[in-house]
Write a protein that holds these residues in place. Structure first.
Motif, mmCIF file in Angstrom:
data_model
loop_
_atom_site.group_PDB
_atom_site.id
_atom_site.type_symbol
_atom_site.label_atom_id
_atom_site.label_comp_id
_atom_site.label_asym_id
_atom_site.label_seq_id
_atom_site.Cartn_x
_atom_site.Cartn_y
_atom_site.Cartn_z
ATOM 1 N N TRP A 10 45.934 -5.183 7.546
ATOM 2 C CA TRP A 10 46.392 -6.442 8.299
ATOM 3 C C TRP A 10 45.350 -7.143 9.051
ATOM 4 N N THR A 11 45.636 -8.444 9.317
ATOM 5 C CA THR A 11 44.676 -9.041 10.326
ATOM 6 C C THR A 11 45.289 -10.322 10.991
ATOM 7 N N ARG A 12 44.843 -10.699 12.063
ATOM 8 C CA ARG A 12 45.345 -11.925 12.650
ATOM 9 C C ARG A 12 44.550 -13.085 12.098
ATOM 10 N N TRP A 13 44.708 -14.186 11.718
ATOM 11 C CA TRP A 13 44.117 -15.156 10.761
ATOM 12 C C TRP A 13 44.955 -16.543 10.979
ATOM 13 N N THR A 14 43.810 -17.446 11.160
ATOM 14 C CA THR A 14 44.244 -19.008 11.030
ATOM 15 C C THR A 14 43.913 -19.602 10.024
ATOM 16 N N SER A 15 44.919 -20.146 9.430
ATOM 17 C CA SER A 15 44.661 -21.137 7.973
ATOM 18 C C SER A 15 45.639 -21.917 7.712
ATOM 19 N N VAL A 16 45.618 -22.523 6.686
ATOM 20 C CA VAL A 16 46.587 -23.265 6.135
ATOM 21 C C VAL A 16 47.656 -22.646 5.099
ATOM 22 N N ARG A 17 48.684 -22.243 5.548
ATOM 23 C CA ARG A 17 49.595 -21.524 4.552
ATOM 24 C C ARG A 17 50.385 -22.509 3.558
ATOM 25 N N LYS A 18 50.951 -23.458 4.329
ATOM 26 C CA LYS A 18 51.655 -24.409 3.571
ATOM 27 C C LYS A 18 51.123 -25.880 4.309
ATOM 28 N N LEU A 19 51.108 -26.733 3.502
ATOM 29 C CA LEU A 19 50.579 -28.098 3.930
ATOM 30 C C LEU A 19 51.459 -28.648 4.964
ATOM 31 N N ARG A 66 36.100 -4.899 3.135
ATOM 32 C CA ARG A 66 35.484 -4.005 4.121
ATOM 33 C C ARG A 66 35.879 -4.029 5.463
ATOM 34 N N ARG A 67 35.843 -5.285 6.008
ATOM 35 C CA ARG A 67 35.934 -5.695 7.136
ATOM 36 C C ARG A 67 37.161 -5.117 7.902
ATOM 37 N N TRP A 68 38.327 -4.887 6.825
ATOM 38 C CA TRP A 68 39.575 -4.580 7.484
ATOM 39 C C TRP A 68 40.051 -3.100 6.876
ATOM 40 N N LEU A 69 39.063 -2.271 6.924
ATOM 41 C CA LEU A 69 39.251 -0.853 6.635
ATOM 42 C C LEU A 69 39.373 0.293 7.718
ATOM 43 N N SER A 70 38.969 -0.189 8.535
ATOM 44 C CA SER A 70 38.854 0.550 9.812
ATOM 45 C C SER A 70 40.341 1.015 10.448
ATOM 46 N N GLU A 71 40.239 2.046 11.103
ATOM 47 C CA GLU A 71 41.639 2.344 11.443
ATOM 48 C C GLU A 71 42.613 0.979 12.309
ATOM 49 N N GLY A 72 41.855 0.221 13.131
ATOM 50 C CA GLY A 72 42.499 -0.719 13.901
ATOM 51 C C GLY A 72 43.064 -1.820 13.070
ATOM 52 N N SER A 73 42.516 -1.835 11.557
ATOM 53 C CA SER A 73 42.893 -2.968 10.731
ATOM 54 C C SER A 73 43.785 -2.299 9.758
ATOM 55 N N ARG A 74 44.138 -1.069 9.778
ATOM 56 C CA ARG A 74 45.202 -0.490 8.907
ATOM 57 C C ARG A 74 46.641 -0.588 9.225
ATOM 58 N N CYS A 75 47.405 -0.668 8.262
ATOM 59 C CA CYS A 75 48.880 -0.372 8.595
ATOM 60 C C CYS A 75 49.810 0.335 7.651
ATOM 61 N N VAL A 76 50.965 0.421 7.928
ATOM 62 C CA VAL A 76 51.965 0.989 6.815
ATOM 63 C C VAL A 76 53.149 0.000 6.714
ATOM 64 N N VAL A 77 53.375 0.009 5.693
ATOM 65 C CA VAL A 77 54.704 -1.124 5.268
ATOM 66 C C VAL A 77 55.798 -0.521 4.835
ATOM 67 N N PRO A 78 56.915 -0.198 5.585
ATOM 68 C CA PRO A 78 58.135 0.332 5.096
ATOM 69 C C PRO A 78 58.835 -0.348 3.868
#
Length: 218
Positions: free
Chosen positions: A136-145, A89-101
């Motif tokens: 979409w969101t900008r996020w800090t995490s470990v995607r690959k060790l 739900r935190r990413w459903l506002s207009e600022g967090s929506r995107c379209v993907v071609p």
């Protein structure tokens, strides 16, 4: 669910349909991508600082906390269905929506011998440009060790129940697909109470199977 798609249309076509006013340097000439898998970088269009921007994102939204227990890596969530979940739900506002071609997408099917094979869908044999509804969101995490902690622009695709074309191959879900400028505009700008109605399958008969068996389409 959709974990493989292609995008082979020209950069200007994406800009025109999505009404993108700015283009991030990361986009470059937007080379065709005949196979886009989870965690790949691919184009998205989003709202940033009051402007429509074409940029690149990494496919796979942050995983819910319960899914990360005991894990050192977050490989991301590519498909989002339950928009009532507090995590999404935190990413459903207009600022967090995107379209993907995209120009085609794949679901896992079976051949005549019963072996698994990719089945590719598009609006027609010419693979015209369309868009997935995404977040979409900008996020800090470990995607690959090996890379350690990184900060990325992540995106995921909204899904829904399938229409009859996709459902014959994959009865659980299909991506939410936007075909017109008006649909793209509504997904990117409408309040959620209106935009949520777009989480619906395409009408029956829309989409075609355009290829089978290959890991790429383009």
């Amino acid at each position: 669910m959709c974990n493989l798609y292609s995008h082979t249309s020209a950069r200007q076509a994406v800009i025109d349909i999505a009404d993108a006013m700015t283009t991030a340097e990361s986009v470059g000439n937007l080379a065709p991508q005949s196979e886009i898998y989870p965690d790949y970088s691919a184009p998205i269009v989003r709202n940033v600082d009051g402007q429509r921007q074409l940029t690149m994102g990494r496919w796979g939204m942050p995983s819910p906390a319960f899914a990360l227990k005991g894990k050192k890596v977050d490989r991301g969530v590519t498909n989002v269905r339950n928009t009532k979940s507090p995590h999404w739900r935190r990413w459903l506002s207009e600022g967090s929506r995107c379209v993907v071609p995209f120009t085609s997408f794949s679901e896992p099917g079976r051949n005549a011998e019963g072996k698994s094979e990719p089945v590719w869908f598009a609006l027609n044999e010419e693979r015209p440009l369309a868009f997935f509804a995404g977040i979409w969101t900008r996020w800090t995490s470990v995607r690959k060790l090996k890379d350690g902690e990184t900060t990325d622009d992540l995106y995921g695709l909204l899904t829904t129940e399938p229409n009859n074309v996709v459902g014959a191959i994959h009865p659980k879900a299909m991506p939410v697909i936007l075909r017109t400028n008006d649909e793209v505009e509504a997904w990117l700008t409408a309040p959620w109470d209106e935009a949520k109605a777009m989480q619906r399958p395409l009408p029956d008969g829309v989409l075609q199977i355009v290829a089978r068996g290959s890991g790429q389409d383009g």
